[in-house]
Scaffold this motif. Sequence first.
Motif, short mmCIF file in Angstrom:
data_model
loop_
_atom_site.label_atom_id
_atom_site.label_comp_id
_atom_site.label_asym_id
_atom_site.label_seq_id
_atom_site.Cartn_x
_atom_site.Cartn_y
_atom_site.Cartn_z
N GLY A 191 37.48 93.06 36.99
CA GLY A 191 38.66 93.72 37.54
C GLY A 191 39.92 93.30 36.80
O GLY A 191 40.78 94.13 36.48
N ASP A 192 40.04 92.01 36.52
CA ASP A 192 41.20 91.51 35.77
C ASP A 192 41.23 92.08 34.35
O ASP A 192 42.29 92.44 33.84
CB ASP A 192 41.19 89.98 35.70
CG ASP A 192 41.47 89.33 37.04
OD1 ASP A 192 42.06 89.99 37.92
OD2 ASP A 192 41.08 88.15 37.20
N GLU A 193 40.06 92.16 33.72
CA GLU A 193 39.99 92.71 32.38
C GLU A 193 40.39 94.19 32.38
O GLU A 193 41.09 94.65 31.47
CB GLU A 193 38.59 92.54 31.80
CG GLU A 193 38.27 91.10 31.44
CD GLU A 193 36.87 90.93 30.90
OE1 GLU A 193 36.05 91.87 30.99
OE2 GLU A 193 36.58 89.83 30.38
N LEU A 194 39.96 94.92 33.39
CA LEU A 194 40.31 96.34 33.49
C LEU A 194 41.81 96.51 33.72
O LEU A 194 42.43 97.41 33.14
CB LEU A 194 39.51 97.02 34.59
CG LEU A 194 38.02 97.24 34.28
CD1 LEU A 194 37.28 97.66 35.55
CD2 LEU A 194 37.85 98.26 33.18
N LYS A 195 42.40 95.67 34.54
CA LYS A 195 43.84 95.74 34.77
C LYS A 195 44.61 95.42 33.50
O LYS A 195 45.62 96.05 33.20
CB LYS A 195 44.24 94.81 35.91
CG LYS A 195 43.77 95.32 37.26
CD LYS A 195 44.07 94.36 38.37
CE LYS A 195 43.45 94.85 39.67
NZ LYS A 195 43.59 93.89 40.75
N GLU A 196 44.14 94.45 32.73
CA GLU A 196 44.78 94.12 31.46
C GLU A 196 44.65 95.28 30.48
O GLU A 196 45.62 95.63 29.78
CB GLU A 196 44.16 92.86 30.87
CG GLU A 196 44.84 92.40 29.60
CD GLU A 196 44.25 91.10 29.06
OE1 GLU A 196 44.29 90.93 27.83
OE2 GLU A 196 43.78 90.27 29.86
N LEU A 197 43.48 95.89 30.44
CA LEU A 197 43.27 97.05 29.57
C LEU A 197 44.18 98.20 29.98
O LEU A 197 44.77 98.87 29.12
CB LEU A 197 41.80 97.48 29.61
CG LEU A 197 41.43 98.70 28.78
CD1 LEU A 197 41.82 98.52 27.31
CD2 LEU A 197 39.94 99.00 28.93
N ALA A 198 44.34 98.43 31.28
CA ALA A 198 45.23 99.49 31.76
C ALA A 198 46.66 99.22 31.30
O ALA A 198 47.36 100.14 30.87
CB ALA A 198 45.15 99.59 33.29
N SER A 199 47.08 97.99 31.36
CA SER A 199 48.41 97.63 30.91
C SER A 199 48.58 97.89 29.41
O SER A 199 49.60 98.44 28.97
CB SER A 199 48.68 96.16 31.24
OG SER A 199 49.94 95.77 30.78
N ASP A 200 47.57 97.51 28.64
CA ASP A 200 47.61 97.75 27.19
C ASP A 200 47.67 99.24 26.88
O ASP A 200 48.43 99.67 26.00
CB ASP A 200 46.39 97.13 26.51
CG ASP A 200 46.38 95.62 26.53
OD1 ASP A 200 47.44 95.01 26.80
OD2 ASP A 200 45.30 95.04 26.29
#
Length: 56
Positions: free
Chosen positions: A4-13
């Motif tokens: 979930g954290d990785e997906l949120k970081e990817l969304a931000s990128d």
Amino acid sequence: MSRGDELKELASDLSRAAERARGLGLPTTVYLLSMALVEVREAAVGTDDGHDDDTA
């Protein structure tokens, strides 16, 4: 780092990349990044709900 954290970081990128592409006048790139952002956000919501939407 959780999925979930990785997906949120990817969304931000992706969001930052779409803004940059918009500033550079690349409408097709903005569209593609926006579609990817929708998919990543949906996947992130799926992890928050407790199911792992890993069917892609």
